[in-house]
Design a protein around this motif. Structure first.
Motif, short mmCIF file in Angstrom:
data_model
loop_
_atom_site.label_atom_id
_atom_site.label_comp_id
_atom_site.label_asym_id
_atom_site.label_seq_id
_atom_site.Cartn_x
_atom_site.Cartn_y
_atom_site.Cartn_z
N GLU A 39 -5.06 1.48 3.92
CA GLU A 39 -4.30 0.21 5.58
C GLU A 39 -5.15 -0.87 5.97
OE1 GLU A 39 -4.49 2.81 10.02
OE2 GLU A 39 -3.83 3.73 8.28
N VAL A 40 -6.83 -0.29 5.62
CA VAL A 40 -7.00 -1.54 6.41
C VAL A 40 -7.43 -2.46 5.33
CG1 VAL A 40 -9.89 -1.98 6.47
CG2 VAL A 40 -9.06 -0.10 6.89
N SER A 41 -7.33 -2.27 3.98
CA SER A 41 -7.30 -3.76 3.54
C SER A 41 -6.06 -4.14 3.70
CB SER A 41 -7.66 -2.85 1.44
OG SER A 41 -6.99 -4.30 1.66
N ALA A 42 -4.84 -3.46 3.68
CA ALA A 42 -3.27 -4.34 4.13
C ALA A 42 -3.96 -5.14 5.15
CB ALA A 42 -2.53 -3.20 3.39
N ARG A 43 -3.90 -4.26 6.45
CA ARG A 43 -3.91 -5.04 7.57
C ARG A 43 -5.01 -6.43 7.76
NH1 ARG A 43 -4.99 -0.90 10.49
NH2 ARG A 43 -7.32 -1.12 10.97
N ARG A 44 -6.12 -6.21 7.23
CA ARG A 44 -7.04 -7.51 7.06
C ARG A 44 -6.90 -8.08 5.70
NH1 ARG A 44 -11.23 -7.56 10.04
NH2 ARG A 44 -13.04 -8.37 8.72
N VAL A 45 -5.55 -7.87 4.52
CA VAL A 45 -4.97 -9.47 4.28
C VAL A 45 -4.38 -10.43 5.11
CG1 VAL A 45 -3.43 -10.21 2.45
CG2 VAL A 45 -5.41 -8.56 2.47
N GLY A 46 -2.71 -9.21 6.27
CA GLY A 46 -1.81 -10.28 7.19
C GLY A 46 -2.97 -10.57 7.81
N ASP A 47 -4.08 -10.27 8.44
CA ASP A 47 -4.56 -11.18 9.01
C ASP A 47 -5.73 -12.61 9.27
OD1 ASP A 47 -4.15 -9.21 11.29
OD2 ASP A 47 -6.80 -8.03 11.34
#
Length: 58
Positions: A39-47
């Protein structure tokens, strides 16, 4: 009588010291911890894609 306590899991960026995720549960399996990291990884890639970062071509 002792009551069970929730155990926190904190994901912190060591460079910026930003708290990326905090979850609490009675227990965490490896699958649950990996789900939080995903979840964190997916959110960071989007950021990164919205803040001018570019991703490597696939």
């Amino acid at each position: 009588m002792r009551y069970p306590r929730d155990r926190p899991v904190n994901i912190v960026d060591e460079y910026t010291r930003e708290a990326l995720a905090t979850r609490a549960a009675h227990s965490f399996t490896a699958d649950a911890a990996i789900a939080v990291l995903d979840e964190v990884s997916a959110r960071r890639v989007g950021d990164r894609s919205t803040s001018g970062w570019t991703t490597a071509p696939t």
